[in-house]
Design a protein around this motif. Structure first.
Motif: not given
Length: 163
Positions: A118-119, A121-122, A124-126, A131, A137
């Motif tokens: 999950l971390d 994936n986040w 990758q989003v950033i 985002a 963050f």
């Protein structure tokens, strides 16, 4: 928002062929055909899209949203009232190909930390700018704003590093 459109117009616009399936008997309980439809008694906005051009409908909608104070924040460019993410700058925080070998060698010298899928994936989003306008963050205030308004409307202290 109430889109007030006659059923005959809906049948003409039907991209999925649902109305044809209703008429053939394949699809039952279809709203406005064999199931009742109750239009809203007091819609905040009514758009008769069969009588208006797309731009006219959008103008009516944006004017109402602006009048209600919903569209505030970044400078109003095109279309009017929408925040302009990142000043039209594309955000991609990946390491460019020509620097990858150098950065991989640098990464080998840095402390390691275990992260979950999950971390990852986040990150990758950033990294890919999904985002946007985040370049890191979010702090709590910005997160709450996004959860509430589904958008970063105001960032007076530039906590998200948005230019």
């Amino acid at each position: 928002i109430f889109l007030d459109v006659p059923v005959d117009e809906l049948k003409k616009r039907d991209p999925k062929g649902q109305y044809a399936r209703v008429e053939s008997g394949e699809l039952k309980h279809f709203t406005c055909i064999d199931d009742p439809y109750e239009p809203p008694l007091q819609p905040e906005i009514t758009l008769k899209t069969h009588e208006l051009e797309i731009e006219q409908s959008a103008d009516i909608l944006f004017r109402r949203l602006e009048m209600d104070g919903i569209l505030e924040g970044a400078p109003k460019l095109t279309p009017p009232g929408l925040p302009n993410p990142d000043g039209d700058e594309e955000i991609d925080l990946h390491v460019p190909a020509h620097l990858r070998e150098e950065r991989m060698a640098e990464a080998e010298t840095l402390p390691k930390v275990l992260i979950s899928d999950l971390d990852l994936n986040w990150l990758q989003v950033i990294g890919e700018g999904w985002a946007s306008p985040l370049k890191g963050f979010m702090r709590e205030g910005t997160l709450l704003e996004v959860l509430h308004f589904n958008s970063i409307l105001v960032d007076p202290f530039n906590l998200t590093d948005n230019k």
